[in-house]
Design a protein around this motif. Structure first.
Motif, PDB file in Angstrom:
ATOM      1  N   LYS A  53       0.831  -1.206   0.000  1.00  0.00           N
ATOM      2  CA  LYS A  53       0.000   0.000   0.000  1.00  0.00           C
ATOM      3  C   LYS A  53       0.864   1.253   0.000  1.00  0.00           C
ATOM      4  CE  LYS A  53      -3.448   2.821   0.425  1.00  0.00           C
ATOM      5  NZ  LYS A  53      -4.301   3.131  -0.740  1.00  0.00           N
ATOM      6  N   LEU A  54       1.912   1.245   0.805  1.00  0.00           N
ATOM      7  CA  LEU A  54       2.818   2.400   0.843  1.00  0.00           C
ATOM      8  C   LEU A  54       3.526   2.593  -0.497  1.00  0.00           C
ATOM      9  CD1 LEU A  54       4.353   1.922   4.412  1.00  0.00           C
ATOM     10  CD2 LEU A  54       2.645   3.616   3.691  1.00  0.00           C
ATOM     11  N   ALA A  55       3.644   1.488  -1.259  1.00  0.00           N
ATOM     12  CA  ALA A  55       4.258   1.563  -2.591  1.00  0.00           C
ATOM     13  C   ALA A  55       3.234   1.917  -3.663  1.00  0.00           C
ATOM     14  CB  ALA A  55       4.945   0.245  -2.925  1.00  0.00           C
ATOM     15  N   GLY A  56       1.967   2.100  -3.247  1.00  0.00           N
ATOM     16  CA  GLY A  56       0.929   2.512  -4.190  1.00  0.00           C
ATOM     17  C   GLY A  56       0.066   1.394  -4.729  1.00  0.00           C
ATOM     18  N   VAL A  57       0.171   0.190  -4.145  1.00  0.00           N
ATOM     19  CA  VAL A  57      -0.623  -0.949  -4.602  1.00  0.00           C
ATOM     20  C   VAL A  57      -1.651  -1.301  -3.537  1.00  0.00           C
ATOM     21  CG1 VAL A  57      -0.586  -3.364  -5.320  1.00  0.00           C
ATOM     22  CG2 VAL A  57       1.317  -1.846  -5.920  1.00  0.00           C
ATOM     23  N   GLY A  58      -2.925  -1.273  -3.916  1.00  0.00           N
ATOM     24  CA  GLY A  58      -3.975  -1.644  -2.972  1.00  0.00           C
ATOM     25  C   GLY A  58      -4.926  -0.491  -2.704  1.00  0.00           C
ATOM     26  N   ALA A  59      -6.142  -0.851  -2.249  1.00  0.00           N
ATOM     27  CA  ALA A  59      -7.182   0.153  -2.040  1.00  0.00           C
ATOM     28  C   ALA A  59      -7.454   0.448  -0.574  1.00  0.00           C
ATOM     29  CB  ALA A  59      -8.494  -0.314  -2.702  1.00  0.00           C
ATOM     30  N   LEU A  60      -7.094  -0.475   0.327  1.00  0.00           N
ATOM     31  CA  LEU A  60      -7.392  -0.265   1.743  1.00  0.00           C
ATOM     32  C   LEU A  60      -6.454   0.782   2.338  1.00  0.00           C
ATOM     33  CD1 LEU A  60      -8.055  -3.869   3.098  1.00  0.00           C
ATOM     34  CD2 LEU A  60      -9.678  -2.205   2.188  1.00  0.00           C
ATOM     35  N   PRO A  61      -6.965   1.662   3.208  1.00  0.00           N
ATOM     36  CA  PRO A  61      -6.110   2.679   3.836  1.00  0.00           C
ATOM     37  C   PRO A  61      -5.065   2.061   4.756  1.00  0.00           C
ATOM     38  CG  PRO A  61      -8.449   3.228   4.065  1.00  0.00           C
ATOM     39  CD  PRO A  61      -8.379   1.825   3.560  1.00  0.00           C
ATOM     40  N   VAL A  62      -3.989   2.788   4.973  1.00  0.00           N
ATOM     41  CA  VAL A  62      -2.894   2.312   5.821  1.00  0.00           C
ATOM     42  C   VAL A  62      -3.380   2.034   7.239  1.00  0.00           C
ATOM     43  CG1 VAL A  62      -0.712   2.986   6.898  1.00  0.00           C
ATOM     44  CG2 VAL A  62      -1.088   3.436   4.465  1.00  0.00           C
ATOM     45  N   LEU A  63      -4.172   2.956   7.807  1.00  0.00           N
ATOM     46  CA  LEU A  63      -4.646   2.765   9.182  1.00  0.00           C
ATOM     47  C   LEU A  63      -5.520   1.531   9.319  1.00  0.00           C
ATOM     48  CD1 LEU A  63      -5.477   6.398  10.407  1.00  0.00           C
ATOM     49  CD2 LEU A  63      -3.609   4.907  11.136  1.00  0.00           C
ATOM     50  N   LEU A  64      -6.324   1.250   8.303  1.00  0.00           N
ATOM     51  CA  LEU A  64      -7.191   0.081   8.374  1.00  0.00           C
ATOM     52  C   LEU A  64      -6.357  -1.198   8.338  1.00  0.00           C
ATOM     53  CD1 LEU A  64     -10.617  -0.374   6.734  1.00  0.00           C
ATOM     54  CD2 LEU A  64      -8.958  -2.216   6.586  1.00  0.00           C
ATOM     55  N   LEU A  65      -5.358  -1.262   7.461  1.00  0.00           N
ATOM     56  CA  LEU A  65      -4.491  -2.435   7.401  1.00  0.00           C
ATOM     57  C   LEU A  65      -3.729  -2.626   8.707  1.00  0.00           C
ATOM     58  CD1 LEU A  65      -3.069  -2.097   3.774  1.00  0.00           C
ATOM     59  CD2 LEU A  65      -4.462  -3.984   4.629  1.00  0.00           C
ATOM     60  N   LEU A  66      -3.247  -1.518   9.264  1.00  0.00           N
ATOM     61  CA  LEU A  66      -2.519  -1.597  10.534  1.00  0.00           C
ATOM     62  C   LEU A  66      -3.433  -2.080  11.647  1.00  0.00           C
ATOM     63  CD1 LEU A  66       0.121  -1.059  12.044  1.00  0.00           C
ATOM     64  CD2 LEU A  66      -0.657   1.302  12.405  1.00  0.00           C
ATOM     65  N   GLY A  67      -4.637  -1.507  11.718  1.00  0.00           N
ATOM     66  CA  GLY A  67      -5.585  -1.923  12.748  1.00  0.00           C
ATOM     67  C   GLY A  67      -6.012  -3.366  12.592  1.00  0.00           C
ATOM     68  N   ALA A  68      -6.246  -3.801  11.340  1.00  0.00           N
ATOM     69  CA  ALA A  68      -6.653  -5.183  11.092  1.00  0.00           C
ATOM     70  C   ALA A  68      -5.550  -6.155  11.515  1.00  0.00           C
ATOM     71  CB  ALA A  68      -6.982  -5.368   9.616  1.00  0.00           C
ATOM     72  N   GLY A  69      -4.298  -5.789  11.253  1.00  0.00           N
ATOM     73  CA  GLY A  69      -3.189  -6.646  11.645  1.00  0.00           C
ATOM     74  C   GLY A  69      -3.044  -6.754  13.146  1.00  0.00           C
ATOM     75  N   LEU A  70      -3.123  -5.627  13.854  1.00  0.00           N
ATOM     76  CA  LEU A  70      -3.003  -5.628  15.316  1.00  0.00           C
ATOM     77  C   LEU A  70      -4.147  -6.406  15.959  1.00  0.00           C
ATOM     78  CD1 LEU A  70      -1.923  -1.927  15.957  1.00  0.00           C
ATOM     79  CD2 LEU A  70      -0.535  -3.981  16.303  1.00  0.00           C
ATOM     80  N   PHE A  71      -5.353  -6.153  15.476  1.00  0.00           N
ATOM     81  CA  PHE A  71      -6.519  -6.823  16.034  1.00  0.00           C
ATOM     82  C   PHE A  71      -6.442  -8.338  15.810  1.00  0.00           C
ATOM     83  CE2 PHE A  71     -10.764  -8.607  15.114  1.00  0.00           C
ATOM     84  CZ  PHE A  71     -11.293  -8.550  16.400  1.00  0.00           C
ATOM     85  N   GLY A  72      -6.162  -8.746  14.575  1.00  0.00           N
ATOM     86  CA  GLY A  72      -6.130 -10.163  14.261  1.00  0.00           C
ATOM     87  C   GLY A  72      -5.055 -10.909  15.038  1.00  0.00           C
ATOM     88  N   ALA A  73      -3.843 -10.339  15.096  1.00  0.00           N
ATOM     89  CA  ALA A  73      -2.746 -11.007  15.800  1.00  0.00           C
ATOM     90  C   ALA A  73      -3.045 -11.143  17.288  1.00  0.00           C
ATOM     91  CB  ALA A  73      -1.452 -10.235  15.578  1.00  0.00           C
ATOM     92  N   ASN A  74      -3.554 -10.081  17.907  1.00  0.00           N
ATOM     93  CA  ASN A  74      -3.856 -10.140  19.345  1.00  0.00           C
ATOM     94  C   ASN A  74      -5.021 -11.083  19.629  1.00  0.00           C
ATOM     95  OD1 ASN A  74      -2.359  -8.030  21.244  1.00  0.00           O
ATOM     96  ND2 ASN A  74      -2.468  -7.174  19.184  1.00  0.00           N
ATOM     97  N   TYR A  75      -6.008 -11.106  18.732  1.00  0.00           N
ATOM     98  CA  TYR A  75      -7.130 -12.030  18.906  1.00  0.00           C
ATOM     99  C   TYR A  75      -6.643 -13.473  18.913  1.00  0.00           C
ATOM    100  CZ  TYR A  75     -11.012 -14.982  17.368  1.00  0.00           C
ATOM    101  OH  TYR A  75     -11.927 -15.992  17.247  1.00  0.00           O
TER     102      TYR A  75
END
Length: 398
Positions: free
Chosen positions: A271-293
């Motif tokens: 995403k930071l390289a310009g590939v993908g539609a999901l926002p950076v914050l959403l990807l970060l939040g999804a990763g933190l939430f999923g891993a901790n869950y």
């Protein structure tokens, strides 16, 4: 309890990122007023959107007026209503441009509105349309997308919903859940992770509370997140259910959580390289939430309270997905409470039907001793859920 609060805090961050993301995509706002045979349209456009039409610069008022006149109009009985020139450029606050268009229609008893603007330069563009009938007082809000550029506002489907009974609304909910493959996959996953009927009841209760809340918030317009973002998060919930089964069976939640974190970190880098539609914050939040869950669920032996909380969070996400089915319809505002209640009842009927059918089937096969051992069933089903969930998440994210 500390772990539970930590999980809920991370979940709130994910949902907040989802809601905030609704305002960073290409969008416009249109207000349509039906007054006799005349239809007046005031369209508000962010300057960032109009700049797309001239490769960074701002088109003139005349050019933008011609562009809108060609692509935005009402339809009476399927035929385009006549534009009454001129198109007026109105004053607007800094960063926006507004235009007023007036149309004359031969008849407004079977009227639709059509918007084709900006989709050729921004396929994900959204137009938030408000339609007011000055004679009847009826008011509706509609979401116009590339896949739904024409919306019926009088006659046809609009009148059908006004005349529909409570059972029709219930039927809409049942059909929606039974035709939503991703929602059904998630419900099958709930049965897999529930070893006891008590666990399943808590899971279904949490899911119901969550989706009932966000369904109401989305349909009433309190929160209107991006549909494609929600579709991606729904896919993630399916993958998480499968991953939890794998983590518990293998007794290696840390390794599974690390794998999820690495995958989402790679998507974040893309995403930071310009590939993908999901926002950076959403990807970060999804990763933190999923891993901790995954870490927490792998360490809790009796996860009844955790199951109620986590399925409530999953329900919040799926509720926005359920709302998409209703937002595709011209909703009658005077019957919104009845429609919401009936639709939600229908969703519950469909949901309980799927859960009960899977549970009874599994119980029956176990009693007849013709089913493979539970670990084999869980492992293979979990692998399938992870595969389809990851596939949907990646494709919807990109």
């Amino acid at each position: 309890m500390t772990r539970l609060l930590r999980l809920l805090t991370l979940a709130a961050a994910v949902l907040a990122a989802t809601a905030a993301a609704a305002h960073v995509r290409s969008e416009s706002h249109s207000v349509w007023e039906i007054n006799g045979r005349n239809v007046d349209l005031v369209m508000t456009l962010p300057s960032l959107e109009t700049a797309r039409l001239s490769r960074g610069g701002q088109p003139s008022d005349a050019d933008l007026s011609r562009y809108l006149a060609e692509r935005v109009h009402p339809l009476a009985d399927g035929r385009r209503c006549a534009l009454v020139p001129p198109v007026h450029a109105l004053g607007a606050r800094a960063g926006y441009r507004r235009f007023d268009l007036t149309f004359t229609c031969p008849d407004v008893r079977n009227l639709a509105i059509r918007t084709q603007a900006f989709f050729e330069v921004a396929p994900g563009h959204l137009d938030y349309a408000q339609v007011q009938n000055a004679q009847t007082g009826a008011f509706t809000e509609q979401l116009i997308t590339r896949d739904r550029q024409t919306v019926q506002v009088t006659g046809g489907e609009a009148d059908r919903l006004k005349a529909a009974g409570f059972l029709d609304f219930v039927r809409m909910g049942v059909v929606h859940i039974l035709t939503g493959v991703d929602h059904m996959a998630f419900l099958v996953g709930l049965v897999l992770i529930s070893r006891r009927l008590k666990d399943l009841l808590f899971a279904v209760t949490g899911f119901t509370l969550g989706h009932s809340l966000t369904l109401a918030l989305a349909v009433t317009g309190v929160i209107r997140p991006q549909a494609d973002f929600i579709d991606a998060l729904v896919a993630q919930t399916i993958a998480l259910i499968g991953l939890e089964n794998i983590a518990v069976q293998a007794k290696r939640p840390a390794a599974v959580a690390a794998g999820l974190a690495v995958t989402l970190a790679a998507m974040l880098a893309l995403k930071l390289a310009g590939v993908g539609a999901l926002p950076v914050l959403l990807l970060l939040g999804a990763g933190l939430f999923g891993a901790n869950y995954l870490l927490i669920s792998g360490q809790v032996h009796d996860a009844v309270r955790l199951r109620l909380a986590i399925t409530l969070v999953f329900g919040l996400i799926h509720g926005f997905g359920f709302a998409a089915g209703l937002l595709d319809e011209p909703l009658p505002p005077e019957r919104l409470a009845e429609l919401l209640f009936g639709f939600n009842v229908g969703v519950e009927v469909g949901q309980l039907t799927i859960v009960a059918a899977v549970w009874v089937l599994a119980w029956s096969l176990g009693r007849l001793k013709v089913a493979p051992p539970r670990p084999i069933v869980v492992d293979s089903s979990a692998a399938a859920l992870v595969g389809v969930g990851v596939f949907w998440f990646v494709t919807r994210a990109i």
